[in-house]
Design a protein around this motif. Structure first.
Motif, PDB file in Angstrom:
ATOM      1  N   GLN A  32      52.177 -46.298  54.066  1.00 39.86           N
ATOM      2  CA  GLN A  32      51.804 -45.065  55.095  1.00 39.86           C
ATOM      3  C   GLN A  32      50.991 -43.973  54.182  1.00 39.86           C
ATOM      4  OE1 GLN A  32      52.634 -44.852  58.340  1.00 39.86           O
ATOM      5  NE2 GLN A  32      53.438 -46.669  58.414  1.00 39.86           N
ATOM      6  N   GLY A  33      50.339 -42.947  54.580  1.00 37.57           N
ATOM      7  CA  GLY A  33      49.473 -42.151  54.105  1.00 37.57           C
ATOM      8  C   GLY A  33      48.665 -41.076  54.905  1.00 37.57           C
ATOM      9  N   GLU A  34      48.019 -40.039  54.398  1.00 39.16           N
ATOM     10  CA  GLU A  34      47.599 -39.098  55.006  1.00 39.16           C
ATOM     11  C   GLU A  34      46.385 -38.830  54.381  1.00 39.16           C
ATOM     12  OE1 GLU A  34      47.619 -34.523  56.298  1.00 39.16           O
ATOM     13  OE2 GLU A  34      49.361 -35.319  55.824  1.00 39.16           O
ATOM     14  N   LYS A  66      43.592 -36.955  52.822  1.00 41.04           N
ATOM     15  CA  LYS A  66      43.362 -35.400  52.428  1.00 41.04           C
ATOM     16  C   LYS A  66      41.936 -35.102  52.326  1.00 41.04           C
ATOM     17  CE  LYS A  66      47.583 -33.988  52.152  1.00 41.04           C
ATOM     18  NZ  LYS A  66      47.944 -32.907  53.020  1.00 41.04           N
ATOM     19  N   HIS A 108      50.343 -40.229  49.904  1.00 40.57           N
ATOM     20  CA  HIS A 108      50.725 -41.700  50.166  1.00 40.57           C
ATOM     21  C   HIS A 108      52.164 -41.793  49.826  1.00 40.57           C
ATOM     22  CE1 HIS A 108      50.844 -43.145  46.109  1.00 40.57           C
ATOM     23  NE2 HIS A 108      49.289 -42.624  45.960  1.00 40.57           N
ATOM     24  N   GLU A 109      53.109 -42.738  50.254  1.00 44.85           N
ATOM     25  CA  GLU A 109      54.303 -43.083  49.853  1.00 44.85           C
ATOM     26  C   GLU A 109      54.293 -43.935  48.676  1.00 44.85           C
ATOM     27  OE1 GLU A 109      55.126 -46.701  53.223  1.00 44.85           O
ATOM     28  OE2 GLU A 109      56.003 -44.629  53.528  1.00 44.85           O
ATOM     29  N   THR A 163      49.658 -37.693  45.862  1.00 46.13           N
ATOM     30  CA  THR A 163      48.274 -37.602  46.103  1.00 46.13           C
ATOM     31  C   THR A 163      47.403 -37.967  45.259  1.00 46.13           C
ATOM     32  OG1 THR A 163      49.279 -35.786  47.579  1.00 46.13           O
ATOM     33  CG2 THR A 163      46.565 -35.921  47.339  1.00 46.13           C
ATOM     34  N   ASP A 172      44.101 -37.371  59.365  1.00 47.89           N
ATOM     35  CA  ASP A 172      44.316 -38.664  59.771  1.00 47.89           C
ATOM     36  C   ASP A 172      45.494 -39.384  59.272  1.00 47.89           C
ATOM     37  OD1 ASP A 172      42.396 -38.313  61.420  1.00 47.89           O
ATOM     38  OD2 ASP A 172      41.068 -39.889  60.683  1.00 47.89           O
ATOM     39  N   ARG A 173      46.448 -40.085  59.883  1.00 50.36           N
ATOM     40  CA  ARG A 173      47.451 -40.752  59.348  1.00 50.36           C
ATOM     41  C   ARG A 173      46.930 -42.174  59.169  1.00 50.36           C
ATOM     42  NH1 ARG A 173      51.094 -38.366  56.710  1.00 50.36           N
ATOM     43  NH2 ARG A 173      52.728 -39.763  57.341  1.00 50.36           N
ATOM     44  N   ALA A 208      47.159 -45.146  61.538  1.00 50.49           N
ATOM     45  CA  ALA A 208      48.568 -45.197  61.817  1.00 50.49           C
ATOM     46  C   ALA A 208      48.797 -45.283  63.250  1.00 50.49           C
ATOM     47  CB  ALA A 208      49.280 -44.242  60.847  1.00 50.49           C
TER      48      ALA A 208
END
Length: 94
Positions: free
Chosen positions: A25-27, A29, A42-43, A54, A72-73, A93
């Protein structure tokens, strides 16, 4: 003899070469289309032995960058490609 040679070759491979990629899972940036890179928060990425953070990733397919924007996820998979940590799969996601 062949089995011995194959076993020796496998033993010399780095652990990451034998580990399968895993969904993470991440976002998003930041996106740098000119360089084909994406910055993701991210995890942990277990197949690379990395904690959550990050960081900037190269993209295996830079054309995918047009599909995403900061905030955005995403769910992605990363691996070492030619010595660089690279996003090899990415999707929004759910």
């Amino acid at each position: 003899m062949r089995k011995l040679i194959l076993a020796a070759f496998i033993a010399l491979l780095p652990a990451s070469a034998m580990a399968a990629t895993v969904p993470v899972q991440g976002e998003v940036k930041k996106i740098n289309e000119a360089q084909g890179k994406i910055t993701l928060k991210h995890e942990a990425i277990t197949n690379l032995g990395m904690d959550g953070m990050t960081m900037v990733f190269s993209m295996a397919d830079p054309t995918q960058l047009k599909s995403f924007a900061p905030g955005d996820r995403v769910v992605f998979e990363a691996d070492r490609v030619n010595g660089k940590i690279t996003v090899v799969k990415i999707e929004p996601a759910n």
